[in-house]
Scaffold this motif. Structure first.
Motif, PDB file in Angstrom:
ATOM      1  N   GLN A   1      11.296  -2.885   7.309  1.00  0.00           N
ATOM      2  CA  GLN A   1      12.159  -1.973   6.552  1.00  0.00           C
ATOM      3  C   GLN A   1      11.345  -0.875   5.896  1.00  0.00           C
ATOM      4  O   GLN A   1      11.739   0.316   5.915  1.00  0.00           O
ATOM      5  CB  GLN A   1      12.919  -2.787   5.495  1.00  0.00           C
ATOM      6  N   ARG A   2      10.196  -1.224   5.339  1.00  0.00           N
ATOM      7  CA  ARG A   2       9.357  -0.203   4.689  1.00  0.00           C
ATOM      8  C   ARG A   2       8.790   0.767   5.718  1.00  0.00           C
ATOM      9  O   ARG A   2       8.661   1.965   5.440  1.00  0.00           O
ATOM     10  CB  ARG A   2       8.228  -0.889   3.907  1.00  0.00           C
ATOM     11  N   LEU A   3       8.448   0.254   6.901  1.00  0.00           N
ATOM     12  CA  LEU A   3       7.949   1.145   7.943  1.00  0.00           C
ATOM     13  C   LEU A   3       9.024   2.140   8.366  1.00  0.00           C
ATOM     14  O   LEU A   3       8.731   3.312   8.628  1.00  0.00           O
ATOM     15  CB  LEU A   3       7.476   0.322   9.149  1.00  0.00           C
ATOM     16  N   ARG A   4      10.249   1.674   8.466  1.00  0.00           N
ATOM     17  CA  ARG A   4      11.331   2.584   8.842  1.00  0.00           C
ATOM     18  C   ARG A   4      11.504   3.691   7.809  1.00  0.00           C
ATOM     19  O   ARG A   4      11.792   4.839   8.152  1.00  0.00           O
ATOM     20  CB  ARG A   4      12.628   1.802   9.021  1.00  0.00           C
ATOM     21  N   ARG A   5      11.351   3.331   6.547  1.00  0.00           N
ATOM     22  CA  ARG A   5      11.454   4.352   5.501  1.00  0.00           C
ATOM     23  C   ARG A   5      10.333   5.374   5.618  1.00  0.00           C
ATOM     24  O   ARG A   5      10.479   6.512   5.168  1.00  0.00           O
ATOM     25  CB  ARG A   5      11.394   3.691   4.117  1.00  0.00           C
ATOM     26  N   MET A   6       9.212   4.962   6.200  1.00  0.00           N
ATOM     27  CA  MET A   6       8.096   5.890   6.411  1.00  0.00           C
ATOM     28  C   MET A   6       8.231   6.641   7.730  1.00  0.00           C
ATOM     29  O   MET A   6       7.347   7.399   8.106  1.00  0.00           O
ATOM     30  CB  MET A   6       6.764   5.122   6.402  1.00  0.00           C
ATOM     31  N   GLY A   7       9.319   6.370   8.459  1.00  0.00           N
ATOM     32  CA  GLY A   7       9.553   7.074   9.708  1.00  0.00           C
ATOM     33  C   GLY A   7       9.063   6.359  10.942  1.00  0.00           C
ATOM     34  O   GLY A   7       9.094   6.914  12.042  1.00  0.00           O
ATOM     35  N   VAL A   8       8.594   5.110  10.794  1.00  0.00           N
ATOM     36  CA  VAL A   8       8.135   4.329  11.944  1.00  0.00           C
ATOM     37  C   VAL A   8       9.280   3.424  12.367  1.00  0.00           C
ATOM     38  O   VAL A   8       9.615   2.466  11.674  1.00  0.00           O
ATOM     39  CB  VAL A   8       6.882   3.487  11.595  1.00  0.00           C
TER      40      VAL A   8
ATOM     41  N   SER B   1       0.814  -1.227   0.000  1.00  0.00           N
ATOM     42  CA  SER B   1       0.000   0.000   0.000  1.00  0.00           C
ATOM     43  C   SER B   1       0.842   1.270   0.000  1.00  0.00           C
ATOM     44  O   SER B   1       0.397   2.318  -0.476  1.00  0.00           O
ATOM     45  CB  SER B   1      -0.910   0.004   1.238  1.00  0.00           C
ATOM     46  N   GLY B   2       2.036   1.195   0.603  1.00  0.00           N
ATOM     47  CA  GLY B   2       2.847   2.394   0.748  1.00  0.00           C
ATOM     48  C   GLY B   2       2.365   3.306   1.854  1.00  0.00           C
ATOM     49  O   GLY B   2       2.836   4.439   1.980  1.00  0.00           O
ATOM     50  N   GLU B   3       1.435   2.847   2.679  1.00  0.00           N
ATOM     51  CA  GLU B   3       0.874   3.644   3.767  1.00  0.00           C
ATOM     52  C   GLU B   3       1.217   2.999   5.104  1.00  0.00           C
ATOM     53  O   GLU B   3       1.364   1.777   5.213  1.00  0.00           O
ATOM     54  CB  GLU B   3      -0.642   3.752   3.618  1.00  0.00           C
TER      55      GLU B   3
ATOM     56  N   ALA C   1       0.141  -5.260   8.195  1.00  0.00           N
ATOM     57  CA  ALA C   1       0.818  -6.344   7.483  1.00  0.00           C
ATOM     58  C   ALA C   1       1.943  -6.924   8.329  1.00  0.00           C
ATOM     59  O   ALA C   1       2.105  -8.150   8.434  1.00  0.00           O
ATOM     60  CB  ALA C   1       1.369  -5.838   6.156  1.00  0.00           C
ATOM     61  N   PHE C   2       2.713  -6.034   8.960  1.00  0.00           N
ATOM     62  CA  PHE C   2       3.825  -6.504   9.793  1.00  0.00           C
ATOM     63  C   PHE C   2       3.313  -7.375  10.944  1.00  0.00           C
ATOM     64  O   PHE C   2       3.894  -8.426  11.242  1.00  0.00           O
ATOM     65  CB  PHE C   2       4.621  -5.322  10.355  1.00  0.00           C
ATOM     66  N   VAL C   3       2.243  -6.931  11.593  1.00  0.00           N
ATOM     67  CA  VAL C   3       1.696  -7.698  12.714  1.00  0.00           C
ATOM     68  C   VAL C   3       1.269  -9.094  12.245  1.00  0.00           C
ATOM     69  O   VAL C   3       1.549 -10.107  12.909  1.00  0.00           O
ATOM     70  CB  VAL C   3       0.514  -6.949  13.356  1.00  0.00           C
ATOM     71  N   VAL C   4       0.590  -9.191  11.107  1.00  0.00           N
ATOM     72  CA  VAL C   4       0.135 -10.487  10.586  1.00  0.00           C
ATOM     73  C   VAL C   4       1.332 -11.366  10.240  1.00  0.00           C
ATOM     74  O   VAL C   4       1.393 -12.553  10.610  1.00  0.00           O
ATOM     75  CB  VAL C   4      -0.763 -10.281   9.350  1.00  0.00           C
ATOM     76  N   LEU C   5       2.303 -10.792   9.535  1.00  0.00           N
ATOM     77  CA  LEU C   5       3.465 -11.570   9.114  1.00  0.00           C
ATOM     78  C   LEU C   5       4.287 -12.028  10.313  1.00  0.00           C
ATOM     79  O   LEU C   5       4.806 -13.156  10.343  1.00  0.00           O
ATOM     80  CB  LEU C   5       4.325 -10.747   8.161  1.00  0.00           C
TER      81      LEU C   5
END
Length: 861
Positions: free
Chosen positions: A774-781, A747-749, A756-760
């Motif tokens: 990794q994608r969350l970190r790029r979003m600042g999380v 989603s990019g959101e 998604a991370f929680v499920v995976l």
């Protein structure tokens, strides 16, 4: 004192409780333990007290080279006669099942049926026990099965019975070894003075009593020595009688004992000293280990002579038990008798559903091929090849089928050679030799064509079509099948019609023709009505495969249940395993990865001997290894690709190519798009929409241009077009958590990627979870939440999310059917989940599961 009853109060109480409940509801009691642990002693004590309260029937399985077909039922029939005896004599399987149920339906008082040593049971007996066991709750009866748990490996045929028996009406009792205190009581001393005896015997009751019973001041170094010491204390005529009885691997009925020994009074001292047990109808060693000790001490020449005497006595009996005759003929070295009786015994075994026993009996005849006429040898070889094929012994089946073809070639019998070539083609296909299989099938049809229409020609056309359908050459297969069906009508080969129609329906389904499903199902029902078990099970196998390929998961689940129910009562391992592979792939789709992986490995069997079943199991195993981040993922992918390429299986090739793309994507490596791209051209026709959609979805993730197309499954079409919300919702409806999570991650959101991370993370999908983080970190999380982990304090056994949900519902007292309705899944799927939960938590009953749910604080769902 009866050693077998020390420390057995709990087991006896459970048996007596089961009998008391039988007034209103029947049950199954599974009594297991190692050899010599006292199972027979417990049963005898129970039966002794039950005779005044219930009708008691007893049968036993024997350690024959090829077990007696339905041996325990013959034991029972000798006492009850009637419809059971008649059904056994006629060899009518359905009548046998009905007769056994009838014997357990006494209207006056409950019935106890004891079957001892079921680890030695033949396949036909196991089928009956599974059939009856699943219906015990409807009867006023108790079914008691004893077996050696240390002889039941993962692939032992008895596992099919044990796996089919579950619920509150099944009680599993395990006999443990005696404690040092109990051994001391037997020895008449203290734990200190009996310590050496305990160390020697490890508390096995038989070992203890045999050692104590030997006329010696010292404990013999082995149980064999103890047994032989006792036997040698008897007079020579009694010793000779024991040696004669020892070559019979079962209790010896009195008529046979008298034929072998004449007057039986010579056995009085052996009975008095506890070596033998004598009943009004049979004689047997007090324990199988005692018989084996005596048997093992015999010289080979003596053993052969004694077996020859048993063989002669059996042949003089009015009702001949062919399996016993073959066993003693082999042991006597009487090759002529083996050749005379083994083929007929094999055919009876196969007709009764005992494919493995049938194959073993055929093999005994073939080992003595020098005594067989070439024509007889060829016929036996062809029959043996089919029995081996159905028993999932692929390589042996191929070799024997090749021998049959070579023999028929030498005889110049074109009709027989055509059938043998058709049989060979199936074995070659099963061994991943599709080109050779096609050549043999085509040779068979060409060879039979000049003689005109015949059942043999129908047979050859049908099996040529079987191979063509599996190679996705549906149009050519349909031409063969059309000819075969028309010819079957004209030649009266009606028994070949159902399987031909099954493959005709499958071919049409693979071409996208919906009418093919109705045709396949109609053919299945016709096969069931006509009792053509092979066609029924082959049909369910085919139905499962094509529904999986089409992504029709709810229908698949329903038909898997129906196929499993039928397969439980019929022994066709090749088809049963192939069908169940799709259940485990469905469980993998739904996130039940542990159960799926274990099941797929069981389907595969020997990883170094991958045949046609590998095309079903290997892609799923490779995909799970990739998704779980296993070190052997790349190796498994290589093996899966090699298997799929050898099989020329388009569904397997698509699955492997998609997983290769996924593997590269998870590792953030480019490449692996060429194989998938090349497969696209083979997926453009109707019926292959899901294959094409899967490839395009992963090619898009790999950065390749991809567009949806008419007929593309909605969950795949939305993902291909970048509509992650629609795709995720569609995967959620399909109960596919991993695929849904991947769409959320695309989603990019922040919010959907976090979900998604929680499920995976909860699935323990390490590579995909790492990518989401990794994608969350790029979003600042930088602090991603964690899902429920397998080893948390509240979930110590590593249950999956679905298994925790199942445990929660068990805690509410729901039945499997009620759980299935609540979760919108099949009852069979719930059965698998419940079994996995009990196994992981080391529990034996639903009641214990409910208590565990309460202890873990699992509230209402």
């Amino acid at each position: 004192m009866d050693s077998g009853l020390l420390e057995r109060d709990v087991e006896l109480a459970a048996l007596r409780s089961a009998l008391a409940r039988a007034e209103s509801r029947g049950s199954v009691v599974l009594l297991d333990g190692e050899a010599g642990i006292g199972k027979t002693s417990v049963v005898r004590a129970f039966v002794s007290g039950a005779r005044g309260l219930a009708r008691v029937l007893i049968g036993a399985c024997d350690d024959l080279m090829t077990p007696r077909s339905l041996g325990p039922l013959w034991d029972v029939a000798r006492h009850v006669g009637g419809s059971l005896a008649a059904a056994l004599r006629e060899g009518d399987r359905d009548a046998v099942l009905a007769a056994v149920l009838g014997e357990l339906s006494d209207a006056v008082r409950p019935t106890v049926l004891v079957v001892e040593d079921v680890h030695w049971a033949d396949d036909a007996t196991l089928d009956v026990l599974r059939y009856v066991g699943r219906r015990m709750s409807e009867l006023r009866a108790v079914l008691v099965l004893t077996y050696r748990d240390d002889e039941i490996g993962r692939d032992h045929p008895l596992q099919r019975v044990l796996g089919a028996l579950g619920g509150d009406g099944v009680h599993r009792l395990h006999l443990d070894r005696l404690s040092p205190t109990a051994v001391a009581r037997l020895a008449g001393g203290t734990t200190a003075t009996s310590a050496a005896l305990f160390r020697l015997t490890a508390g096995n009751p038989f070992f203890v009593t045999e050692a104590l019973g030997a006329a010696s001041t010292q404990v013999p170094p082995t149980v064999v020595d103890a047994v032989l010491a006792r036997v040698r204390g008897l007079d020579p005529p009694t010793q000779a009688a024991l040696e004669q009885l020892a070559v019979v691997p079962s209790r010896v009925e009195l008529s046979l004992a008298r034929a072998l020994l004449g007057e039986l009074t010579m056995l009085e001292s052996a009975e008095r000293f506890g070596v033998l047990q004598v009943s009004p109808d049979s004689i047997g060693f007090r324990h199988e280990l005692a018989r084996r000790a005596v048997h093992g001490a015999l010289a080979s020449t003596v053993r052969m002579h004694l077996n020859a005497r048993v063989l002669a006595a059996l042949l003089d009996q009015p009702e001949v038990d062919l399996a016993r005759i073959v066993h003693h003929a082999v042991e006597a070295g009487d090759d002529a008798a083996v050749v005379a009786h083994a083929p007929q015994a094999a055919r009876r075994a196969c007709a009764a559903g005992a494919q493995s026993q049938g194959a073993a009996l055929y093999e005994q005849a073939l080992r003595r091929h020098h005594l067989l006429a070439p024509g007889d040898r060829a016929v036996i070889a062809e029959d043996c090849a089919w029995a081996l094929f159905h028993s999932n012994r692929r390589q042996q089946a191929l070799q024997v089928a090749e021998d049959a073809v070579q023999l028929f070639e030498g005889l110049g019998d074109n009709a027989a050679l055509g059938r043998a070539l058709a049989c060979l083609s199936v074995q070659q296909w099963s061994d991943l030799q599709p080109e050779a299989a096609l050549e043999s099938a085509e040779s068979a049809t060409r060879l039979l064509e000049p003689a005109g229409e015949s059942a043999d020609r129908v047979f050859a056309l049908m099996y040529r079509a079987v191979i063509l359908v599996n190679l996705d050459q549906e149009r050519e297969a349909l031409d063969c099948l059309e000819s075969a069906l028309a010819m079957a009508e004209r030649t009266g080969a009606r028994h070949l019609v159902p399987l031909s129609m099954i493959y005709q329906g499958r071919a049409r389904l693979q071409l996208g023709e919906e009418a093919g499903l109705d045709e396949l199902l109609h053919a299945l029902e016709a096969a069931r009505a006509e009792g053509i078990h092979e066609s029924v099970l082959w049909g369910y196998h085919n139905l499962a495969g094509v529904l999986w390929r089409l992504g029709r998961y709810e229908e698949l689940s329903r038909h898997l249940d129906a196929g499993a129910e039928y397969g439980q009562d019929h022994d066709f391992p090749t088809h049963n395993r192939g069908r169940e592979a799709f259940r485990y792939r469905l469980l993998a789709l739904r996130g039940e990865w542990d159960t799926a992986e274990e099941g797929l490995r069981e389907v595969l069997g020997d990883p170094n001997d991958q045949g046609v079943l590998g095309r079903h199991a290997l892609p799923g195993l490779a995909q799970l290894a990739v998704r779980r981040g296993r070190e052997n993922a790349a190796e498994l992918l290589t093996v899966a690709r090699a298997n799929a390429e050898r099989a020329r299986s388009l569904p397997a090739l698509v699955a492997v190519a998609a997983t290769e793309l996924e593997h590269a994507w998870l590792a953030q490596r480019p490449g692996h798009t060429r194989a998938a791209g090349e497969l696209l051209a083979r997926t453009e026709q109707a019926g292959r929409e899901r294959d094409r959609g899967v490839l395009l979805r992963w090619l898009r993730r790999a950065g390749e241009p991809a567009r949806s197309f008419p007929g593309c499954p909605p969950e795949l079409a939305a993902g291909i077009e970048g509509d992650w919300q629609t795709a995720a919702a569609a995967w959620e409806r399909l109960d596919a958590p991993y695929e849904r999570a991947l769409e959320l991650m695309d989603s990019g959101e922040v919010a959907p990627t976090t979900e998604a991370f929680v499920v995976l993370d909860s699935l323990d999908a390490k590579p995909a979870a790492a990518l989401a983080r990794q994608r969350l970190r790029r979003m600042g999380v930088h602090q991603a939440p964690r899902g429920p982990r397998p080893a948390t304090r509240g979930n110590p056994a590593g249950l999956t999310a679905r298994q925790l949900e199942i445990l929660q519902l068990l805690g509410q007292g729901l039945s499997n059917a009620e759980i299935a309705a609540r979760l919108f899944v099949s009852v069979r799927t719930v059965d698998h989940h419940v079994s996995a939960v009990l196994q992981k938590l080391n529990l034996t009953s639903r009641r214990e599961a409910a208590a565990t749910a309460e202890r873990l604080g699992l509230g209402p769902a």
